[in-house]
Design a protein around this motif. Sequence first.
Motif, PDB file in Angstrom:
ATOM      1  N   ASP A  41     -32.508 -27.669 -34.549  1.00 26.87           N
ATOM      2  CA  ASP A  41     -32.074 -26.686 -33.558  1.00 26.87           C
ATOM      3  C   ASP A  41     -32.655 -25.315 -33.876  1.00 26.87           C
ATOM      4  O   ASP A  41     -33.067 -24.587 -32.961  1.00 26.87           O
ATOM      5  CB  ASP A  41     -30.545 -26.619 -33.479  1.00 26.87           C
ATOM      6  N   ASP A  42     -32.719 -24.958 -35.138  1.00 24.95           N
ATOM      7  CA  ASP A  42     -33.364 -23.695 -35.525  1.00 24.95           C
ATOM      8  C   ASP A  42     -34.835 -23.691 -35.125  1.00 24.95           C
ATOM      9  O   ASP A  42     -35.355 -22.691 -34.634  1.00 24.95           O
ATOM     10  CB  ASP A  42     -33.236 -23.457 -37.032  1.00 24.95           C
ATOM     11  N   VAL A  43     -35.515 -24.823 -35.335  1.00 27.66           N
ATOM     12  CA  VAL A  43     -36.932 -24.927 -34.949  1.00 27.66           C
ATOM     13  C   VAL A  43     -37.086 -24.749 -33.447  1.00 27.66           C
ATOM     14  O   VAL A  43     -37.897 -23.946 -32.976  1.00 27.66           O
ATOM     15  CB  VAL A  43     -37.533 -26.285 -35.393  1.00 27.66           C
ATOM     16  N   PHE A  44     -36.299 -25.484 -32.671  1.00 28.44           N
ATOM     17  CA  PHE A  44     -36.426 -25.422 -31.206  1.00 28.44           C
ATOM     18  C   PHE A  44     -35.994 -24.063 -30.669  1.00 28.44           C
ATOM     19  O   PHE A  44     -36.567 -23.565 -29.701  1.00 28.44           O
ATOM     20  CB  PHE A  44     -35.646 -26.562 -30.541  1.00 28.44           C
ATOM     21  N   GLU A  45     -35.014 -23.457 -31.297  1.00 32.44           N
ATOM     22  CA  GLU A  45     -34.580 -22.115 -30.894  1.00 32.44           C
ATOM     23  C   GLU A  45     -35.711 -21.113 -31.121  1.00 32.44           C
ATOM     24  O   GLU A  45     -35.973 -20.251 -30.279  1.00 32.44           O
ATOM     25  CB  GLU A  45     -33.334 -21.694 -31.679  1.00 32.44           C
ATOM     26  N   ILE A  52     -35.731 -29.670 -23.499  1.00 37.89           N
ATOM     27  CA  ILE A  52     -36.976 -30.291 -23.939  1.00 37.89           C
ATOM     28  C   ILE A  52     -36.978 -31.796 -23.717  1.00 37.89           C
ATOM     29  O   ILE A  52     -35.933 -32.424 -23.540  1.00 37.89           O
ATOM     30  CB  ILE A  52     -37.223 -30.009 -25.427  1.00 37.89           C
ATOM     31  N   THR A  53     -38.172 -32.354 -23.728  1.00 40.12           N
ATOM     32  CA  THR A  53     -38.352 -33.794 -23.832  1.00 40.12           C
ATOM     33  C   THR A  53     -38.580 -34.067 -25.303  1.00 40.12           C
ATOM     34  O   THR A  53     -39.464 -33.471 -25.923  1.00 40.12           O
ATOM     35  CB  THR A  53     -39.558 -34.266 -22.998  1.00 40.12           C
ATOM     36  N   TYR A  71     -26.662 -31.638 -29.519  1.00 41.23           N
ATOM     37  CA  TYR A  71     -27.026 -30.571 -28.568  1.00 41.23           C
ATOM     38  C   TYR A  71     -27.443 -31.178 -27.227  1.00 41.23           C
ATOM     39  O   TYR A  71     -28.603 -31.060 -26.817  1.00 41.23           O
ATOM     40  CB  TYR A  71     -28.168 -29.715 -29.143  1.00 41.23           C
ATOM     41  N   PRO A  72     -26.522 -31.836 -26.526  1.00 42.89           N
ATOM     42  CA  PRO A  72     -26.900 -32.559 -25.306  1.00 42.89           C
ATOM     43  C   PRO A  72     -27.528 -31.677 -24.220  1.00 42.89           C
ATOM     44  O   PRO A  72     -28.371 -32.154 -23.462  1.00 42.89           O
ATOM     45  CB  PRO A  72     -25.589 -33.185 -24.829  1.00 42.89           C
ATOM     46  N   ARG A  73     -27.176 -30.423 -24.146  1.00 39.90           N
ATOM     47  CA  ARG A  73     -27.729 -29.550 -23.102  1.00 39.90           C
ATOM     48  C   ARG A  73     -29.165 -29.116 -23.393  1.00 39.90           C
ATOM     49  O   ARG A  73     -29.853 -28.626 -22.518  1.00 39.90           O
ATOM     50  CB  ARG A  73     -26.840 -28.328 -22.917  1.00 39.90           C
ATOM     51  N   ARG A  74     -29.608 -29.304 -24.622  1.00 39.96           N
ATOM     52  CA  ARG A  74     -30.963 -28.872 -25.000  1.00 39.96           C
ATOM     53  C   ARG A  74     -32.014 -29.958 -24.806  1.00 39.96           C
ATOM     54  O   ARG A  74     -33.203 -29.698 -24.939  1.00 39.96           O
ATOM     55  CB  ARG A  74     -30.976 -28.425 -26.455  1.00 39.96           C
ATOM     56  N   VAL A  75     -31.574 -31.203 -24.521  1.00 40.07           N
ATOM     57  CA  VAL A  75     -32.516 -32.316 -24.377  1.00 40.07           C
ATOM     58  C   VAL A  75     -32.438 -32.851 -22.946  1.00 40.07           C
ATOM     59  O   VAL A  75     -31.401 -33.351 -22.513  1.00 40.07           O
ATOM     60  CB  VAL A  75     -32.218 -33.434 -25.394  1.00 40.07           C
ATOM     61  N   ARG A  76     -33.566 -32.723 -22.238  1.00 42.79           N
ATOM     62  CA  ARG A  76     -33.639 -33.204 -20.852  1.00 42.79           C
ATOM     63  C   ARG A  76     -33.986 -34.694 -20.806  1.00 42.79           C
ATOM     64  O   ARG A  76     -33.409 -35.457 -20.046  1.00 42.79           O
ATOM     65  CB  ARG A  76     -34.679 -32.393 -20.088  1.00 42.79           C
ATOM     66  N   LEU A 158     -23.473 -41.459 -29.943  1.00 48.93           N
ATOM     67  CA  LEU A 158     -24.384 -41.762 -28.833  1.00 48.93           C
ATOM     68  C   LEU A 158     -23.819 -41.420 -27.452  1.00 48.93           C
ATOM     69  O   LEU A 158     -24.578 -40.946 -26.597  1.00 48.93           O
ATOM     70  CB  LEU A 158     -24.810 -43.233 -28.879  1.00 48.93           C
ATOM     71  N   PRO A 159     -22.525 -41.626 -27.177  1.00 49.93           N
ATOM     72  CA  PRO A 159     -22.012 -41.276 -25.846  1.00 49.93           C
ATOM     73  C   PRO A 159     -22.153 -39.793 -25.487  1.00 49.93           C
ATOM     74  O   PRO A 159     -22.087 -39.431 -24.318  1.00 49.93           O
ATOM     75  CB  PRO A 159     -20.536 -41.690 -25.906  1.00 49.93           C
ATOM     76  N   ARG A 160     -22.391 -38.942 -26.459  1.00 51.97           N
ATOM     77  CA  ARG A 160     -22.574 -37.511 -26.191  1.00 51.97           C
ATOM     78  C   ARG A 160     -23.941 -37.206 -25.579  1.00 51.97           C
ATOM     79  O   ARG A 160     -24.142 -36.145 -25.007  1.00 51.97           O
ATOM     80  CB  ARG A 160     -22.424 -36.707 -27.488  1.00 51.97           C
ATOM     81  N   ILE A 161     -24.888 -38.135 -25.707  1.00 44.36           N
ATOM     82  CA  ILE A 161     -26.233 -37.906 -25.180  1.00 44.36           C
ATOM     83  C   ILE A 161     -26.190 -37.968 -23.660  1.00 44.36           C
ATOM     84  O   ILE A 161     -25.751 -38.959 -23.075  1.00 44.36           O
ATOM     85  CB  ILE A 161     -27.232 -38.940 -25.737  1.00 44.36           C
ATOM     86  N   SER A 162     -26.651 -36.891 -23.029  1.00 43.92           N
ATOM     87  CA  SER A 162     -26.675 -36.855 -21.555  1.00 43.92           C
ATOM     88  C   SER A 162     -28.084 -36.950 -21.004  1.00 43.92           C
ATOM     89  O   SER A 162     -28.273 -37.065 -19.801  1.00 43.92           O
ATOM     90  CB  SER A 162     -26.004 -35.571 -21.072  1.00 43.92           C
ATOM     91  N   ALA A 163     -29.089 -36.941 -21.848  1.00 43.42           N
ATOM     92  CA  ALA A 163     -30.480 -36.970 -21.418  1.00 43.42           C
ATOM     93  C   ALA A 163     -30.857 -38.341 -20.870  1.00 43.42           C
ATOM     94  O   ALA A 163     -30.336 -39.373 -21.311  1.00 43.42           O
ATOM     95  CB  ALA A 163     -31.396 -36.637 -22.607  1.00 43.42           C
ATOM     96  N   GLU A 164     -31.782 -38.336 -19.932  1.00 43.54           N
ATOM     97  CA  GLU A 164     -32.418 -39.567 -19.493  1.00 43.54           C
ATOM     98  C   GLU A 164     -33.119 -40.132 -20.732  1.00 43.54           C
ATOM     99  O   GLU A 164     -33.888 -39.439 -21.388  1.00 43.54           O
ATOM    100  CB  GLU A 164     -33.430 -39.244 -18.404  1.00 43.54           C
ATOM    101  N   THR A 165     -32.815 -41.398 -21.077  1.00 42.70           N
ATOM    102  CA  THR A 165     -33.269 -41.934 -22.357  1.00 42.70           C
ATOM    103  C   THR A 165     -34.017 -43.247 -22.182  1.00 42.70           C
ATOM    104  O   THR A 165     -33.601 -44.117 -21.444  1.00 42.70           O
ATOM    105  CB  THR A 165     -32.059 -42.166 -23.302  1.00 42.70           C
ATOM    106  N   LEU A 166     -35.142 -43.349 -22.899  1.00 39.14           N
ATOM    107  CA  LEU A 166     -35.940 -44.558 -22.959  1.00 39.14           C
ATOM    108  C   LEU A 166     -35.932 -45.039 -24.403  1.00 39.14           C
ATOM    109  O   LEU A 166     -36.253 -44.260 -25.313  1.00 39.14           O
ATOM    110  CB  LEU A 166     -37.382 -44.283 -22.510  1.00 39.14           C
TER     111      LEU A 166
END
Length: 169
Positions: A41-45, A52-53, A71-76, A158-166
Amino acid sequence: DPIIAKLAERHAIVAPLSPGFSDLAELDEIDSVHDLALYYDDVFEALGGDAITLIGHSLGAMAAAEYAAHYPRRVRRLALISPIGLWRDVQPLPDIFQVPYATIDTVLWKSGKASSQVSDPADDPNDEVEKQVAIAQAMTTFAKFIWPIPDRRLRRRLPRISAETLVMA
């Protein structure tokens, strides 16, 4: 890495080397996967930008899943390639700490060798020594975050992840 090069043709890529893989001292302040998520998170900040993807392979996929859960809101979008971190009794992971060095690539790579390996050992006379040192360092880092398998409690987050996931196994 050929995959990163191909992605870079159409996307802006940041491909950080996970802490510990180039210098074990980088792990001094990182005690768990939760600390690793904070580190990323520090790196991405610092890089700024919007959601991000995030793409990860093996331990990197586990770190990516942990980050997306923290950080579910930070990952698209999220792509997990051969992720570790979940135990399945029907398909357990091999104990890579018991795999002889000479055959480690057969466990780590479907093809049996890393795509970035030197094609002609004569091009790098220290290849085997450097490879063995790199593997020992990587295994130390790997062990810090996945030992003991099977339960690092990723399944609960895992249920906290809201990003479209492959997920690619």
